[in-house]
Design a protein around this motif. Structure first.
Motif, PDB file in Angstrom:
ATOM      1  N   LEU A 328       0.815  -1.281   0.038  1.00  0.00           N
ATOM      2  CA  LEU A 328      -0.136  -0.332  -0.148  1.00  0.00           C
ATOM      3  C   LEU A 328       1.046   1.295   0.093  1.00  0.00           C
ATOM      4  N   ALA A 329       2.430   1.304   0.989  1.00  0.00           N
ATOM      5  CA  ALA A 329       2.963   2.684   0.649  1.00  0.00           C
ATOM      6  C   ALA A 329       3.550   2.831  -0.722  1.00  0.00           C
ATOM      7  N   GLU A 330       4.010   1.738  -1.029  1.00  0.00           N
ATOM      8  CA  GLU A 330       4.488   2.115  -2.827  1.00  0.00           C
ATOM      9  C   GLU A 330       3.373   2.739  -3.516  1.00  0.00           C
ATOM     10  N   TRP A 414      -8.137  -9.368   5.734  1.00  0.00           N
ATOM     11  CA  TRP A 414      -8.535  -9.211   4.579  1.00  0.00           C
ATOM     12  C   TRP A 414      -9.535  -7.821   4.510  1.00  0.00           C
ATOM     13  N   GLY A 415     -10.381  -7.666   5.553  1.00  0.00           N
ATOM     14  CA  GLY A 415     -10.855  -6.085   5.847  1.00  0.00           C
ATOM     15  C   GLY A 415     -10.008  -5.009   7.005  1.00  0.00           C
ATOM     16  N   GLY A 416      -8.303  -5.932   7.277  1.00  0.00           N
ATOM     17  CA  GLY A 416      -8.368  -4.277   7.568  1.00  0.00           C
ATOM     18  C   GLY A 416      -7.379  -3.920   6.384  1.00  0.00           C
ATOM     19  N   ILE A 417      -7.015  -4.838   5.662  1.00  0.00           N
ATOM     20  CA  ILE A 417      -6.148  -4.548   4.210  1.00  0.00           C
ATOM     21  C   ILE A 417      -7.149  -3.487   3.318  1.00  0.00           C
ATOM     22  N   PHE A 421      -6.542   0.306   2.422  1.00  0.00           N
ATOM     23  CA  PHE A 421      -7.002   0.717   1.390  1.00  0.00           C
ATOM     24  C   PHE A 421      -7.528   2.016   0.999  1.00  0.00           C
ATOM     25  N   CYS A 422      -8.903   1.768   1.501  1.00  0.00           N
ATOM     26  CA  CYS A 422      -9.970   2.703   0.850  1.00  0.00           C
ATOM     27  C   CYS A 422      -9.470   4.781   1.702  1.00  0.00           C
ATOM     28  N   VAL A 423      -9.416   4.247   2.581  1.00  0.00           N
ATOM     29  CA  VAL A 423      -9.192   5.538   3.162  1.00  0.00           C
ATOM     30  C   VAL A 423      -7.829   6.124   2.703  1.00  0.00           C
ATOM     31  N   ALA A 424      -7.091   5.333   2.681  1.00  0.00           N
ATOM     32  CA  ALA A 424      -5.685   6.486   2.013  1.00  0.00           C
ATOM     33  C   ALA A 424      -6.430   6.587   0.823  1.00  0.00           C
ATOM     34  N   ARG A 425      -7.169   6.533  -0.117  1.00  0.00           N
ATOM     35  CA  ARG A 425      -7.977   7.203  -1.392  1.00  0.00           C
ATOM     36  C   ARG A 425      -8.993   8.077  -0.870  1.00  0.00           C
ATOM     37  N   SER A 426      -9.533   8.388   0.163  1.00  0.00           N
ATOM     38  CA  SER A 426     -10.975   8.672   0.806  1.00  0.00           C
ATOM     39  C   SER A 426     -10.476  10.223   1.408  1.00  0.00           C
ATOM     40  N   PRO A 427     -10.266  11.438   0.916  1.00  0.00           N
ATOM     41  CA  PRO A 427     -10.427  12.347   1.606  1.00  0.00           C
ATOM     42  C   PRO A 427     -11.160  12.494   3.201  1.00  0.00           C
ATOM     43  N   PRO A 428     -12.556  12.553   2.096  1.00  0.00           N
ATOM     44  CA  PRO A 428     -13.246  12.070   3.776  1.00  0.00           C
ATOM     45  C   PRO A 428     -13.303  11.687   4.559  1.00  0.00           C
ATOM     46  N   LEU A 429     -12.825  10.503   4.899  1.00  0.00           N
ATOM     47  CA  LEU A 429     -12.385   9.256   5.186  1.00  0.00           C
ATOM     48  C   LEU A 429     -11.923   9.315   5.556  1.00  0.00           C
ATOM     49  N   GLN A 430     -10.164  10.584   5.225  1.00  0.00           N
ATOM     50  CA  GLN A 430      -8.825  10.804   5.901  1.00  0.00           C
ATOM     51  C   GLN A 430      -9.549  12.225   6.882  1.00  0.00           C
ATOM     52  N   ARG A 431     -10.373  12.789   6.433  1.00  0.00           N
ATOM     53  CA  ARG A 431     -11.184  13.387   7.650  1.00  0.00           C
ATOM     54  C   ARG A 431     -10.698  13.302   9.453  1.00  0.00           C
ATOM     55  N   VAL A 432     -11.709  12.081   9.122  1.00  0.00           N
ATOM     56  CA  VAL A 432     -11.803  11.684  10.269  1.00  0.00           C
ATOM     57  C   VAL A 432     -11.408  10.828  11.185  1.00  0.00           C
ATOM     58  N   PHE A 433     -10.122  10.963  11.114  1.00  0.00           N
ATOM     59  CA  PHE A 433      -9.064  10.549  11.915  1.00  0.00           C
ATOM     60  C   PHE A 433      -7.703  12.103  11.550  1.00  0.00           C
TER      61      PHE A 433
END
Length: 523
Positions: A328-330, A414-417, A421-433
């Motif tokens: 995911l990092a790469e 698999w759910g954690g991965i 993956f989804c949070v890394a691509r979603s600014p709205p989700l990132q704002r929660v954290f």
């Protein structure tokens, strides 16, 4: 006598397995988010002014020391409210959401270990025709799902430990990569084992002071502890033997030569079994980074996929999570999300209306990542006692491979991965954290992991005994008493973690960096 004799200093692996409850899971903190330690935890100017006030007022050394200690014991967010210094910039780094995600996961792991002593929380909603309880619903149960949070921690660790080396690999800075990896390998043991040595040594002191003895009977009383009975640390006959036993436990705790379950667990805090797992996986991750460093990107991803499959087929779910974090990092580096904006973009010059840039078009996939995070959280909600007889899980349970021993971890993994993956691509989700409160828990997450066990077994059990003496334990009164105790115990654990973070966690990080500088060859 509740203590143990010198002949019992060593515990067999079978005995260590008995010390651990199968669902006693906890978190670990990666080295992510440590770049600004000095700015976050440097002594505020107003605290320096206290020292000036003490000297000018000619207070006694005892009074001055007591005042300084009292101020230090204030939570960090309270201290910052008194500070008149210019606040730090609100700008957050591109991986700040991972710190916040780790912080909430640490809090939920604490909730898991706190709630499961009183309530059955491992089975799924509607299991075997019963358990129709709101708190056991998918998604809701993530608030206290320790095993799922462990999966998140390991993915985040793999991501955080890989990010800088992968940046250097992709920029062909192999000299810098070698220096970075040398530093990571040198400091990793200090980062993980020094704070744990300090926290368990604190348990030794509390044992010899008799604090644990005050709650020993309560800790195993099924009238109060109605579900999981965690191991209560044993008191030795003397401080000498207690220290001897502690040193022996810490020697076994650095468990790098075997992969058996809970092999590095320690009686002094049964939640710490994940630390040796984190260390072994970190070393294996570093080896993979070294081995794949000079490969082309496509070949590197292919080899990483083969190694991940090999790890999965050998039932090493923890290694799968670390390697997924590296992948995911790469992927994020390829997408360019870690590129720093050009300096002129930070100045925001005022342009004429006709020259103002148009609004950046929104990512058409922004809703896709939010939608995809929902099944990810559903997978993370897999019941810890298995999927048999749980509505909505029969098909998924049948798809778990036979070779995968910890069945309840499979879909959580698999759910954690997928969620990261989804949070890394979603600014709205990132704002929660990246909200201030969630970021605060990210900063104290490792300390929260280390402190919640000792606090629960000492002051926490005392508070619970008092609360149930007020409400009683019959029927609904048991739940009311637990909630009354929670109103005191949850803030108490957070406060202890805050103090431990500033007193020991942050200094150990700085110590490891200082020691590396002293021991390293100067270029």
């Amino acid at each position: 006598m509740n203590g143990f004799a010198p002949s019992r200093l060593s515990l067999s692996h079978e005995e260590k397995l008995i010390l651990i409850e199968e669902k006693s899971l906890s978190d670990v903190e990666s080295e992510s988010g440590r770049v600004d330690l000095d700015s976050r935890y440097s002594k505020p100017q107003w605290m320096n002014n206290v020292g000036v006030y003490c000297r000018s007022s000619r207070l006694s050394s005892w009074t001055s020391t007591s005042l300084r200690v009292a101020i230090f014991l204030l939570p960090s967010f309270v201290q910052h409210r008194f500070s008149h210094e210019r606040a730090r910039s609100d700008r957050v780094g591109p991986t700040a959401y991972l710190d916040g995600l780790r912080g909430l996961a640490a809090l939920f792991v604490f909730f898991c270990h706190y709630f499961y002593t009183a309530f059955s929380i491992a089975d799924g909603y509607g299991a075997n025709g019963g358990n129709y309880i709101f708190w056991k619903l998918p998604f809701v149960r993530l608030l206290y799902s320790g095993p799922s949070m462990v999966c998140l921690f390991f993915v985040i660790s793999g991501y955080a430990l890989s990010l800088k080396p992968l940046k250097q690999i992709r920029s062909r800075s192999f000299d810098g990569f070698a220096n970075t990896m040398s530093s990571f390998v040198f400091r990793r043991a200090f980062r993980l084992f020094l704070p744990t040595a300090i926290s368990t040594l604190m348990v030794v002191v509390l044992l010899q002071l008799g604090v644990y003895e005050r709650t020993r009977d309560f800790a195993s009383d099924k009238h109060y502890i109605r579900n999981v009975v965690e191991t209560h640390p044993l008191q030795a006959e003397s401080l000498k033997w207690q220290l001897h036993h502690w040193a022996s436990e810490m020697f076994d705790f650095i468990h790098v030569w075997g992969w058996e379950k809970f092999g590095g667990s320690t009686m002094y805090d049964v939640h710490l079994w994940t630390i040796p797992v984190e260390y072994r996986c970190s070393m294996m991750l570093f080896l993979v980074l070294f081995g794949l460093a000079r490969l082309r990107t496509g070949v590197r991803f292919f080899c990483l996929a083969v190694i991940t499959w090999f790890s999965l087929r050998n039932d090493r779910w923890e290694m799968v999570l670390f390697l997924a974090g590296m992948a995911l990092a790469e992927m994020d580096l390829i997408r360019g999300v870690h590129n720093q904006p050009p300096p002129q973009a930070l100045t925001s010059p005022v342009l004429p209306l006709s020259e103002k840039p148009s609004h950046k078009p929104r990512d058409p996939k922004r809703h896709l990542w939010i939608a995809l995070s929902i099944p990810a959280m559903y997978l993370m909600s897999q019941p810890d006692t298995g999927t048999e007889g749980v509505p909505g899980w029969q098909l998924l349970g049948s798809l778990i491979p036979e070779y995968f021993s910890d069945k309840y971890r499979y879909w959580q993994m698999w759910g954690g991965i997928l969620f990261v993956f989804c949070v890394a691509r979603s600014p709205p989700l990132q704002r929660v954290f990246t909200t201030p409160v969630v970021q605060y828990f990210g900063r104290i997450s490792y300390a929260l992991y280390l402190m919640h066990g000792p606090v629960i077994h000492t002051a926490g059990y005392m508070v619970e005994r008092w609360a149930w003496s007020v409400t009683g334990t019959d029927g609904a009164a048991y739940t009311r008493g637990f909630m009354l105790a929670s109103a005191f115990n949850i803030p108490l654990v957070i406060w202890a973690a805050d103090v431990f973070c500033r007193a020991f966690d942050v200094p150990t990080v700085k110590f490891a960096k200082w020691l590396e500088g002293k021991c390293s060859i100067k270029e």
